[in-house]
Design an enzyme around this catalytic site. Structure first.
Site, short mmCIF file in Angstrom:
data_model
loop_
_atom_site.label_atom_id
_atom_site.label_comp_id
_atom_site.label_asym_id
_atom_site.label_seq_id
_atom_site.Cartn_x
_atom_site.Cartn_y
_atom_site.Cartn_z
N CYS A 24 0.84 -1.21 0.00
CA CYS A 24 0.00 0.00 0.00
C CYS A 24 0.88 1.25 0.00
O CYS A 24 0.61 2.21 -0.74
CB CYS A 24 -0.91 0.02 1.23
SG CYS A 24 -1.99 -1.41 1.37
N ASP A 449 33.68 2.54 24.88
CA ASP A 449 34.39 3.64 25.52
C ASP A 449 34.53 3.28 27.00
O ASP A 449 33.77 2.46 27.51
CB ASP A 449 33.58 4.93 25.34
CG ASP A 449 34.20 6.11 26.06
OD1 ASP A 449 35.41 6.30 25.92
OD2 ASP A 449 33.46 6.81 26.76
N ASP A 650 29.17 7.47 25.21
CA ASP A 650 28.22 8.36 25.88
C ASP A 650 28.58 9.83 25.76
O ASP A 650 27.79 10.69 26.12
CB ASP A 650 28.13 8.01 27.37
CG ASP A 650 29.31 8.56 28.16
OD1 ASP A 650 30.45 8.45 27.66
OD2 ASP A 650 29.09 9.10 29.26
N ASP A 654 32.47 10.92 21.42
CA ASP A 654 32.18 9.60 20.85
C ASP A 654 31.32 9.68 19.59
O ASP A 654 31.21 8.70 18.84
CB ASP A 654 31.45 8.72 21.87
CG ASP A 654 32.31 8.40 23.08
OD1 ASP A 654 33.53 8.26 22.90
OD2 ASP A 654 31.76 8.30 24.19
#
Length: 761
Positions: A24, A449, A650, A654
């Site tokens: 669809c 990390d 975090d 990073d």
């Protein structure tokens, strides 16, 4: 389609309730692409939403609505980019669509049931006078009026727009049998009107059950919608006023009483309390909040009265971003889906051709095909080998049409993604895209990390070593009293550690700081000197040699150790370290059980990094790596292990590496930019979530593969059986509905997947 000028781009958002599968969505997309001035088009099957960029000088919102409606799909809502997405309104539209589907089912189901009740005695026991008239009258509203009108309207729009949606097959499977059945008023022949009514009724039943089941699959969004507060109490003109949350503005001062939900994200400006942040972090223990602390909207104030300044409102809040990520994941595509898309894009016209070929074959080669009916009649009660050639030809052609609807194929991927991403959201795992799910399952290397990922990201007092018959409490009293005058992170760790051990800092005089080397001051009249060995040696402190062994041992374990001297004599050592998170060891063990090679890439020094790695069980360490070096480290691992590298981080530094990795995973407590760069976000900030996310991605992809295999095999096997006359259309439409529901049901089984399966030591 002409490209859209970047200077004149506008964004439109359409809600298309009937867009329930990739097939669809493909039709809707192709219809919009034909418009001059259209840009990028994205479809989200889970939310039934289409987002498209367009040139407002060439197109209006009404043109987009007309194009979608011409493709055979009703448009419930059209909005511009300036109008805020309202997920709650989308849920209302979905509920209304479900109510309409149920209403159509009832209107069709009652007459169809009466037809069945009359057909059985008429065929097997006693002919009913006026039976044909009764059936014609009962079947007419089922096939043509409220029951089937929407289906035929969709078919007409689709055909006039030169597209083929799945309603085309249902219209061709119901209108011709009814019209042919009317010939029974003039000549003696089999009536097909019962078949027409049954096909339409089961089609409507399937639509209703699919809508209901998909509603269950997407209930994660609904749960998230119920979490937010509806009103907020704010200070305006010196008075407290209660206003709807949607009227909040950044900078508003909100008053949050005990038991209230926090209306939106903000910063505490006055008061202290404990907040239940379990919806965001999964942590059941309330979190202490005071002036300057950040609070999250939809969390619950447990006891104190808070004044909070609103910092984020509307779509910028934490809860809104979570909802957005879940919707994005549910509407995304998986690379394996390209196979299904290619099939469904050409499926309907091919099925129509097969249906016509079946009809022609039975008309002109009935004698050659009839032995198949004789063979099938031995074990299929609905096969009549003595039926007329025309009757068998009609039955075979209609059976091909109704059995071949590629609904199940179109539902295979989106339903599994809806359930999988919903489960993840409920458990604090936000997977941004279907592509990430497919890639994640093949990951071989997990890069971590150190700071803030494996460790807490803040120094804490870890060890106290005493000399010369000094008690730990006395040594800590001296150290904390002097360090309390310093703002250095190590000093703050020593003071906090002392307080946690019920040692309160005293008053310091003659405080002096020597920069990075140490501090000194008088505590209770004694001259206290705290610092590294070089500083204390320069100051002529005696007794340092007795502590050298302990100092080396602590530093070898990655601790930052400082010496404490009192009145010129070494009295002991206090050591601080960025402590390892409680779950890190179990999480890395779980990664090993999944067969992953675990690598730590950190900017920290080699000795500290290897000490942490040894404690948690890391396989490989790359230390002293700068932020830009992390990207190079990921690239080198990709060369060695192929494109099967994931990274967990975090911090802001990073973000580039998270993008470079094949799967980037952000710890939810980290920086916004890291979360934005990631494919997976762990809202609860726990490393064990990596293991859970991988289990979930593997389970979800497995369901997608199962669904695609079942749906493909079903169509491949069913069409030939229908074409040779062994499948009655009534059985076929039931089987078609059952196929779609089985795909949805198989996806819903994902709810049984067990996460948090990290083994215990």
């Amino acid at each position: 389609m002409n490209p859209v000028s970047s200077r004149t781009t506008a964004l439109a958002k359409l809600t298309v309730p009937g867009m329930g599968s990739d097939h669809c969505a493909g039709i809707v997309k192709r219809s919009l692409k034909r418009l001059e001035g259209m840009g990028d088009i994205t479809t989200n099957i889970a939310s039934h939403r289409v987002e498209a960029t367009y040139d407002p000088d060439k197109l209006k919102l009404a043109d987009l609505r007309i194009a979608v409606e011409k493709a055979g799909y009703d448009v419930a809502q059209v909005a511009s980019a300036s109008e805020e997405n309202n997920a709650e309104n989308d849920a209302d539209i979905e509920d209304e669509y479900l109510r309409q589907a149920l209403k159509r089912l009832w209107i069709a189901g009652v007459p169809a049931t009466l037809i069945m009740l009359l057909m059985v005695p008429h065929m097997f026991w006693q002919p009913i006078p006026g039976y044909l008239v009764i059936v014609a009258v009962l079947a007419f509203p089922v096939v043509f009026l409220y029951g089937g009108a929407a289906t035929h309207k969709s078919t007409w729009r689709s055909l006039t727009n030169r597209t083929f949606n799945m309603d085309v097959l249902i219209s061709l499977g119901s209108i011709p049998p009814y019209v042919i059945g009317l010939a029974g008023f003039f000549i003696t022949m089999t009536s097909f009107m019962e078949m027409a009514a049954t096909i339409m009724t089961f089609h409507l039943l399937g639509r209703y059950l699919e809508a209901r089941a998909k509603g269950r699959a997407s209930q994660a969004i609904r749960k998230l919608l119920t979490l937010g507060a509806k009103t907020a109490r704010v200070e305006r003109d010196g008075q407290e006023q209660e206003i709807p949350v949607k009227e909040l503005q950044p900078g508003d001062i909100m008053v949050i009483r005990p038991g209230d939900k926090v209306p939106t994200d903000g910063e505490v400006v006055e008061g202290e309390s404990h907040l239940d942040e379990s919806i965001a972090t999964g942590e059941s223990v309330p979190v202490y909040k005071t002036s300057g602390d950040i609070v999250i909207g939809a969390t619950i104030n447990k006891e104190g009265r808070l004044r909070v300044k609103a910092t984020k409102v509307g779509g910028d809040t934490f809860l809104s971003q979570v909802i957005k990520l879940v919707e994005q994941a549910q509407g995304s595509r998986v690379p394996i889906q390209e196979f299904a898309d290619r099939m469904t894009g050409r499926f309907v016209p091919i099925v129509i051709l097969i249906s016509l070929a079946s009809f022609v074959a039975w008309i002109f080669a009935a004698d050659a095909l009839r032995p198949i009916l004789v063979w099938g009649s031995a074990f299929l009660p609905w096969v009549n080998p003595d039926a007329s050639t025309s009757a068998v030809a009609i039955i075979a052609a209609i059976a091909v049409l109704v059995i071949a609807c590629p609904c199940a194929l179109g539902l295979a991927t989106p339903t599994a993604l809806m359930v999988g991403s919903g489960i993840g959201a409920e458990r604090g795992i936000l997977i941004r895209s279907g592509e990430a799910i497919q890639t994640f399952k093949d990951v071989k290397v997990m890069v971590l990390d150190k700071t803030g990922t494996i460790t807490r990201g803040e120094p804490r007092l870890t060890e106290i070593v005493v000399a010369d018959r000094v008690s730990e409490q006395q040594l800590l009293q001296w150290a904390a009293t002097v360090e309390n005058a310093s703002e250095h992170p190590i000093a703050r760790a020593v003071v906090q550690g002392a307080i946690e051990r019920n040692v309160q800092p005293g008053e310091v005089t003659e405080f002096r700081s020597t920069g990075a080397r140490g501090v000194s001051g008088r505590a209770d009249g004694a001259l206290v000197l705290i610092g590294n060995r070089k500083l204390l040696a320069e100051e002529g402190v005696i007794g340092l040699d007795a502590l050298d062994k302990d100092l080396d041992e602590l530093e070898g374990r990655g601790r930052t150790a400082v010496l404490v001297a009192v009145d010129g004599k070494a009295r002991g050592i206090v050591a601080v370290a960025d402590t390892i998170k409680e779950e890190s060891v179990a999480a890395i063990r779980g990664m090993h059980e999944l067969g992953l090679h675990v690598v730590m890439v950190t900017g920290d020094n080699e000795r500290a990094a290897r000490a942490v790695a040894a404690e948690v069980g890391i396989d490989e360490v790359q230390a002293g790596v700068l932020p830009e070096g992390k990207v190079d480290a990921i690239r080198e691992l990709q060369k060695k292990y192929g494109n099967h590298v994931a990274m967990v981080g975090d911090g802001i530094n990073d973000a580039p590496a998270l993008k470079q990795a094949n799967v980037g995973i952000a710890i939810g407590a980290g920086a916004d930019v890291a979360i934005e760069a990631a494919d997976v976000t762990l809202v609860r900030g726990e490393l064990t979530g990596v293991v859970d996310a991988m289990h979930l991605s593997r389970a979800t992809f497995s369901k997608i593969v199962q669904n695609l295999i079942w749906a493909s095999a079903y169509n491949v096997a069913a069409i030939p059986i229908a074409a040779v006359g062994l499948l009655h259309p009534m059985i076929g439409v039931v089987a078609m509905t059952a196929s779609s529901l089985s795909v949805i049901g198989n996806s819903l089984l994902l709810k049984r997947v067990k996460l948090s399966v990290v083994s215990k030591p």
